[in-house]
Write a protein that holds these residues in place. Structure first.
Motif, PDB file in Angstrom:
ATOM      1  N   TRP A 167      12.616   3.280  -0.707  1.00  0.00           N
ATOM      2  CA  TRP A 167      11.172   3.508  -0.865  1.00  0.00           C
ATOM      3  C   TRP A 167      10.639   2.469  -1.829  1.00  0.00           C
ATOM      4  O   TRP A 167      10.957   2.490  -3.016  1.00  0.00           O
ATOM      5  CB  TRP A 167      10.889   4.915  -1.382  1.00  0.00           C
ATOM      6  CG  TRP A 167      11.049   5.943  -0.331  1.00  0.00           C
ATOM      7  CD1 TRP A 167      12.112   6.762  -0.140  1.00  0.00           C
ATOM      8  CD2 TRP A 167      10.103   6.264   0.693  1.00  0.00           C
ATOM      9  NE1 TRP A 167      11.901   7.569   0.948  1.00  0.00           N
ATOM     10  CE2 TRP A 167      10.672   7.283   1.486  1.00  0.00           C
ATOM     11  CE3 TRP A 167       8.844   5.771   1.045  1.00  0.00           C
ATOM     12  CZ2 TRP A 167      10.027   7.827   2.576  1.00  0.00           C
ATOM     13  CZ3 TRP A 167       8.199   6.318   2.130  1.00  0.00           C
ATOM     14  CH2 TRP A 167       8.797   7.337   2.888  1.00  0.00           C
ATOM     15  N   ILE A 208       0.872  -1.184   0.000  1.00  0.00           N
ATOM     16  CA  ILE A 208       0.000   0.000   0.000  1.00  0.00           C
ATOM     17  C   ILE A 208       0.901   1.223   0.000  1.00  0.00           C
ATOM     18  O   ILE A 208       1.825   1.323   0.824  1.00  0.00           O
ATOM     19  CB  ILE A 208      -0.912   0.001   1.235  1.00  0.00           C
ATOM     20  CG1 ILE A 208      -1.884  -1.172   1.154  1.00  0.00           C
ATOM     21  CG2 ILE A 208      -1.643   1.328   1.356  1.00  0.00           C
ATOM     22  CD1 ILE A 208      -2.546  -1.496   2.454  1.00  0.00           C
ATOM     23  N   GLY A 209       0.637   2.116  -0.931  1.00  0.00           N
ATOM     24  CA  GLY A 209       1.409   3.361  -0.971  1.00  0.00           C
ATOM     25  C   GLY A 209       2.869   3.085  -1.277  1.00  0.00           C
ATOM     26  O   GLY A 209       3.175   2.432  -2.259  1.00  0.00           O
ATOM     27  N   ALA A 210       3.737   3.594  -0.438  1.00  0.00           N
ATOM     28  CA  ALA A 210       5.158   3.341  -0.611  1.00  0.00           C
ATOM     29  C   ALA A 210       5.725   2.947   0.743  1.00  0.00           C
ATOM     30  O   ALA A 210       5.593   3.696   1.704  1.00  0.00           O
ATOM     31  CB  ALA A 210       5.866   4.578  -1.139  1.00  0.00           C
ATOM     32  N   ALA A 211       6.332   1.765   0.771  1.00  0.00           N
ATOM     33  CA  ALA A 211       6.885   1.280   2.044  1.00  0.00           C
ATOM     34  C   ALA A 211       8.301   1.800   2.204  1.00  0.00           C
ATOM     35  O   ALA A 211       9.008   2.012   1.211  1.00  0.00           O
ATOM     36  CB  ALA A 211       6.861  -0.231   2.071  1.00  0.00           C
ATOM     37  N   PHE A 212       8.688   1.996   3.446  1.00  0.00           N
ATOM     38  CA  PHE A 212      10.003   2.571   3.707  1.00  0.00           C
ATOM     39  C   PHE A 212      10.848   1.604   4.513  1.00  0.00           C
ATOM     40  O   PHE A 212      10.402   1.074   5.536  1.00  0.00           O
ATOM     41  CB  PHE A 212       9.839   3.887   4.460  1.00  0.00           C
ATOM     42  CG  PHE A 212      11.133   4.528   4.831  1.00  0.00           C
ATOM     43  CD1 PHE A 212      11.866   5.211   3.892  1.00  0.00           C
ATOM     44  CD2 PHE A 212      11.628   4.420   6.121  1.00  0.00           C
ATOM     45  CE1 PHE A 212      13.065   5.794   4.226  1.00  0.00           C
ATOM     46  CE2 PHE A 212      12.828   5.009   6.466  1.00  0.00           C
ATOM     47  CZ  PHE A 212      13.554   5.691   5.511  1.00  0.00           C
TER      48      PHE A 212
END
Lengths: 214, 697
Positions: A69, A47-51
Motif C-alpha cells: 500500500w 492519490i489516496g493509497a495505491a495498491f
C-alpha cells in the motif's frame, strides 16, 4: 497462506506492506522500481493509497508475496494512513536525504507506528535519492543512529539508479519469515509442554486392546 | 334439560305436544299447590317479559291464587317459573322457550321463587342469562348485544327494581325490611352467573383499598364486564385489556377493569410481575448441578488414586507382568481371560463394585445391545458400569503408576485401564480445573483491560465536560485554566489509550492450545480496535477544538502583548503612575494565565515594567473585549471547521474506496483471487470507517 503445514516446502508467505513518508520523497518511485523495475522522471503525486503486489523468492526456495500500500504523502491524505498501517506486517518509512524536514517527518511516522500499529510490525527506514548526494542534508550516520535506537532496518537508496531497492524488500521478507518461524516454534513448545502430563485425550492408545477380560 | 325443554316447548306446537305440555303445566300447577318449590321441570331462573311484569305489579301477591284459578279456567296459563306470565298455552310455550332456558337453578333459588323481591332478582338474573346466551348464539354480535342491548336492558331492570321496591312498600309483609337489609339478596347467584349490577352507585372506587372519589364522570370508569365502578387508576387500563385478551384468548375491544383482566395491580411491579428475574432460580439449579458433578469428579479422582497405587503394587510384586505389558494398552496379552482370581481384577473390583453382566443388555452410552462376539461387555474401572468397547463409549486410560510414598516404579510409569467416556471427560475437566484462575494469563490481562476501559470512560467524560465549558466560557482567564486542565486530561487519555491498545495486543498474542481460546483472544483484540477507532474519532475532534482554542488564546496573547508594548511606550512618555495600582492585579492575572497557558510563546512580559494611564487602559480593555468577542465568534465557527474536516475525511475515504474498487477489478481480471480477497477486506474496512464517520457527523 500455506505456512500452516511446516513439512511443506517451499512455503508461501503473504505480507502486507505499507509505505509512509512525506510527500515527494519518492515512495512511489521506490515501489515502482521494486515492482516493475521502472523509473519515471516526472511522477505525478499519488492519490489516496495505491495498491501493488510483488512476489519474491527467498534463498531457501520460499516465496513471499508483498501486498504493498503506497500511501500518499500529502497532508490531505494523512487520515488514510492509519487504515493501512494498522494491520500491516511491515512498513517502509521513506525520507529524502536532501530534505531535513522529510527526515523529521519520517521520525514522527516511526513514533506513530510504534504507538498505533501492530506490536510485531517490522519497520524499515529508507533514505532515498542518494543519487543527489551532493545536495545531501541528512547524513548517513544520523539515519543509522536513529534506526539503531528504534530497532529499524536502515537503507540508503536511490530509486533512480536502483540502488538497494530490492535489498529493502528481501531483508524485510527474511525478517518476517524469521519472526513467523519464532512464533511457530513458541506454539510448538507450548504444545509439547501440554503433552507432558497425563494424556487423557489419547484414545489411540486403546486401539487393538478390545480383549477386555470382562 | 335445556334440550328437552326446547323439544317440548318448540315454537311450532302440534296437538300432541300441546297435550304433553299441558300435562306438564298441570303438573306444575299441582306442585305449586302442594309445595310450589320442588318442581323438577323448573331448571331455570325465573324471568318475565315486560308487559307481564307490569301486570304483576298491578296485582298484589294476595290475589295470586285467585288469578291462577281463573287462568286455568279460561285456558290461560300462568308461567310456572315466573308466575307472572299469563296467556294461552302457546304463548306460554313461546315465553318459556324465549326466557326460561340457560342456567340450571339450585334449590335455594327455587325456595325463593315466589318471593316477591327475590323472585324479581332471579328474574333479572335469568334475563341476563338469556340475553347472554342469545348474544352468544348470534355469532359476531356477542359484544354488541352484551354490551349495548344488554346494558339498556339493565337500565330497564333498574327501573323495574325500584318499581318493585315501591310495590313491596305497599305490601304489609316484611319484604320491605328485607329488601333494605341487602341490596343483593341473591348475590351469590349473581356472582356465579358473572352478572352484577350497580344498584347503588358507589361514591368511592370499588377496588380494594382504594378511596378515590368516583362521583364525577371524569374520574369514573364502569367496567363493562363486572359493572363495578372504579376510579381511573384502577379501572380501564390498556395493559389490562391486552393481558385480558392474552389470557382469555378473546379479542375484547372494550376496555375492562383491572380485576377482570386478572391483573392484580399490587403485583404489577412486585416480585411476581412481568419483570420477575429468574436468575436466582437458574443460579440455584446450576449450583446444584455443579455440586453434583464435583462430587462425582472427586469420587472418580479417589478411585483413580487407589487404582494407581494398587496397580503399582501389583505390578512390582509380579515382575512377570512387566514382560507381558511392555506395550501400552496390551495389558491383557497373555493374561487374557483372566478370571476373578487375577489380582488386577480383585483390585479393580475392590475400588468400585462392578455392574453384573446380566443387569445390562446394552451399553449405557450408545444403547447398542451386547453380545458375546461383536459387542462384548466391558467394565469401566472408574464407575463400574458396563459399556461397549467402541472408542466413543470407552477407551483405555493411561493411569500414572505411583506407590504410596509418591515414588514411581522404575520400569513402567503408566498403566492402561478401561474407562468410560463420561469418566474420562470428568477427569479431563478436573485437570483443567486444577489450574488456578489467577494463573491463566488472559484472566489478569482482561481484568486490566476492563479497568483501563473504565478509567478511559471517566477521563473522556471529564474531557468532554471541560471542552464544553471551554466553549461556553468567555473569560480568557477561565478559558486558559480549562485549557490547561483539558490538556493534562488529554495526555493522560493518550497514555491510557496506548496501554489499552498494548494490553489488547498482548491478549491477541497469547498462545493457547484450544481453538476457542484463540478465537476469543482475537475477538477481544478486534473489539478493542473498534472501540479505539470510535474513541479516537471523538478525541480527534476534541483535540482539534483544543488546538483552535489554544490558537485563539495565543492570538489574544499576541494582541495583548502588542498593547502592552504600545502602552509601555506611551506610558513611558506620559509617566503617569497615579492610577496604576488598580488595574495591575487584573493584568497580572491575565498575564499569568497567558504565561501559564501559552507554552509556545516565549515572550515573557514583565508586569512591573508595565505602566499606563487611564485612557490607554480603557482602550486596551476595549481591545481585549473585542478580542474576546472574536473568541466567541471563533467558537461558533469551530463546529463548522470540525464538520468541514470530517466531511473532507469522508470525501477522501470515498475516493480511496473507488480506487480500491478499481484494484479489485484489476486483480480479478488477472485472476489473482487472494489479492482480490485481501483488497475486499480493505474495502470493507473503508466502508466501516466511512459509516462510522458519517454516524459521527
Amino acid at each position: 497462506m500455506n505456512n500452516s503445514n511446516p513439512t511443506l516446502r517451499p512455503r508461501q508467505y503473504q505480507f502486507k506492506l505499507v509505505l509512509l513518508g512525506e510527500s515527494a520523497v519518492g515512495k512511489s518511485s521506490v515501489v515502482l522500481r521494486f515492482v516493475k523495475d521502472r523509473f519515471d522522471e516526472y511522477k505525478e503525486s499519488t492519490i489516496g493509497a495505491a495498491f501493488l503486489t510483488k512476489t519474491i523468492a527467498l534463498e531457501n526456495g520460499d516465496t513471499v508475496k508483498f501486498e504493498i500500500w503506497d500511501t500518499a504523502g500529502q497532508e490531505r491524505y494523512k487520515s488514510l494512513a492509519p487504515m493501512y498501517y494498522r494491520n500491516a506486517n511491515c512498513a517502509v518509512v521513506v525520507y529524502d536525504i536532501t530534505q531535513t524536514t522529510s527526515f523529521e517527518r519520517a521520525q514522527s511516522w516511526i513514533q506513530e507506528l510504534k504507538k498505533q500499529a501492530d506490536s510485531n510490525i517490522i519497520i524499515a527506514l529508507a533514505g532515498n535519492k542518494i543519487d543527489l548526494s551532493d545536495k545531501r542534508t541528512v547524513s548517513t550516520i544520523e539515519g543509522q543512529n536513529f534506526a539503531e535506537e528504534n530497532n529499524l532496518l536502515f537503507f540508503e537508496t536511490s530509486a533512480k539508479e536502483s540502488t538497494k531497492i530490492s535489498d529493502i524488500f528481501t531483508q524485510l521478507a527474511n525478517k518476517l519469515v524469521e519472526s513467523r518461524a519464532i512464533v511457530a516454534e513458541a506454539a510448538a513448545q507450548q504444545q509439547s509442554r501440554a503433552q507432558d502430563t497425563l494424556n487423557l485425550n489419547n484414545r489411540n492408545a486403546g486401539q487393538g486392546s478390545d480383549t477386555c477380560a470382562c | 334439560m335445556e334440550g328437552r325443554k326446547r323439544r317440548v316447548f318448540g315454537g311450532n306446537p302440534s296437538i300432541s305436544i300441546k297435550d304433553t305440555k299441558l300435562n306438564e303445566n298441570q303438573d306444575i300447577e299441582q306442585h305449586e299447590d302442594s309445595s310450589t318449590e320442588q318442581n323438577p321441570i323448573i331448571p331455570n331462573s325465573p324471568e318475565t317479559s315486560m308487559p307481564f311484569v307490569e301486570n304483576m305489579e298491578i296485582l298484589p301477591r294476595s290475589k295470586f291464587s285467585e288469578l291462577q284459578i281463573t287462568a286455568f279456567q279460561t285456558q290461560q296459563q300462568q308461567c310456572p317459573i315466573c308466575t307472572s306470565f299469563i296467556g294461552t298455552n302457546q304463548e306460554i310455550n313461546i315465553h318459556l322457550d324465549r326466557f326460561h332456558f340457560g342456567k340450571p337453578s339450585n334449590i335455594k333459588q327455587q325456595n325463593q321463587l315466589y318471593n316477591d323481591n327475590d323472585g324479581l332478582n332471579e328474574m333479572k338474573g335469568a334475563i341476563f342469562g338469556f340475553l347472554k346466551t342469545a348474544g352468544q348464539k348470534v355469532k359476531g354480535l356477542g359484544d354488541t348485544i352484551t354490551n349495548g342491548k344488554f346494558s339498556s336492558e339493565l337500565e330497564r331492570l333498574d327501573m323495574l327494581y325500584s318499581d318493585n321496591e315501591s310495590t313491596s312498600k305497599q305490601t304489609p309483609t316484611g319484604m320491605h325490611s328485607r329488601a333494605q337489609s341487602s341490596n343483593y339478596p341473591n348475590q351469590e347467584h349473581f356472582e356465579t352467573s358473572n352478572i352484577e349490577q350497580p344498584v347503588q352507585i358507589p361514591k368511592i372506587c370499588e377496588y380494594d383499598g382504594c378511596v378515590n372519589n368516583v362521583e364525577t364522570d371524569k374520574n369514573k370508569f364502569k367496567c363493562p364486564n363486572c359493572y363495578k365502578i372504579y376510579c381511573k387508576e384502577h379501572g380501564f387500563n390498556e395493559k389490562a385489556r391486552h393481558m385480558h385478551q392474552k389470557n382469555t384468548g378473546t379479542r375484547a375491544n372494550t376496555p375492562i377493569c383491572l380485576s377482570c383482566s386478572g391483573i392484580s395491580l399490587d403485583n404489577r411491579f412486585g416480585i411476581g410481575g412481568p419483570s420477575k428475574s429468574h436468575f436466582h432460580l437458574f443460579e440455584s439449579k446450576r449450583s446444584k448441578m455443579v455440586k453434583k458433578s464435583l462430587l462425582e469428579a472427586n469420587r472418580i479422582q479417589k478411585r483413580l488414586e487407589k487404582l494407581s497405587v494398587g496397580y503399582a503394587n501389583i505390578l512390582s510384586q509380579n515382575q512377570s507382568f512387566f514382560n507381558t505389558f511392555d506395550t501400552f494398552g496390551k495389558r491383557f496379552a497373555g493374561v487374557s481371560g483372566s478370571t476373578s482370581t487375577s489380582p488386577l481384577m480383585k483390585l479393580e473390583r475392590s475400588v468400585v463394585t462392578w455392574e453384573k453382566d446380566k443387569d445390562a443388555d446394552a451399553c449405557y452410552l450408545c444403547q447398542h445391545p451386547f453380545n458375546s462376539f461383536s459387542n462384548r461387555r466391558h467394565h469401566c474401572r472408574l464407575c463400574g458400569r458396563l459399556v461397549c468397547g467402541k472408542k466413543t463409549c470407552s477407551s483405555i486410560l493411561d493411569i500414572p503408576l505411583r506407590f504410596e510414598d509418591g515414588s514411581q516404579p522404575k520400569y513402567k510409569k503408566f498403566f492402561g485401564t478401561r474407562a468410560c467416556f463420561t469418566c474420562t471427560r470428568s477427569l479431563s475437566l478436573i485437570q483443567e480445573r486444577q489450574i488456578p484462575v489467577e494463573k491463566i494469563p488472559i484472566y489478569g490481562l482482561y481484568n486490566a483491560l476492563t479497568s483501563i476501559n473504565d478509567h478511559i470512560e471517566t477521563v473522556v467524560n471529564n474531557l468532554q465536560r471541560l471542552v464544553d465549558q471551554l466553549g461556553n466560557s468567555v473569560n480568557i482567564q477561565v478559558k486558559s485554566r480549562l485549557l490547561n486542565q483539558s490538556n493534562l486530561n488529554r495526555k493522560e487519555l493518550q497514555k491510557l489509550l496506548s496501554s489499552y491498545d498494548g494490553i489488547s495486543k498482548r491478549i491477541a498474542g497469547l498462545s493457547s492450545t484450544s481453538e476457542t481460546d484463540v478465537r476469543l483472544y482475537k475477538s477481544i483484540r478486534q473489539s478493542v480496535m473498534q472501540d479505539l477507532q470510535l474513541k479516537t474519532i471523538k478525541l480527534s475532534s476534541i483535540s482539534q477544538i483544543l488546538l483552535n482554542q489554544n490558537n485563539i488564546i495565543l492570538g489574544n496573547t499576541n494582541k495583548v502583548q502588542k498593547n502592552i508594548k504600545l502602552s509601555t511606550l506611551k506610558g513611558d512618555s506620559s509617566s503617569d503612575t497615579t492610577d496604576i495600582s488598580l488595574p495591575i492585579p487584573e493584568i497580572k492575572a491575565l498575564d499569568g494565565a497567558i504565561l501559564e497557558n501559552a507554552t509556545n510563546s516565549d515572550t515573557g512580559i514583565e508586569t512591573t515594567e508595565f505602566q499606563s494611564n487611564l485612557p490607554e487602559r480603557n482602550s486596551k480593555f476595549i481591545e481585549s473585549n473585542i478580542s474576546s468577542s472574536q473568541t466567541v465568534g471563533n467558537i461558533d465557527e469551530l463546529d463548522e471547521i470540525d464538520r468541514e474536516t470530517l466531511v473532507e475525511k469522508i470525501e477522501i475515504l470515498r475516493e480511496q474506496r473507488i480506487l480500491v474498487q478499481g484494484y479489485i477489478k484489476a486483480a480479478s481480471q488477472k485472476r489473482e483471487w487472494s489479492t482480490a480477497s485481501s483488497l475486499n477486506t480493505s474495502l470493507s474496512e473503508l466502508d466501516n470507517e466511512i459509516s462510522s464517520l458519517e454516524r459521527y457527523l
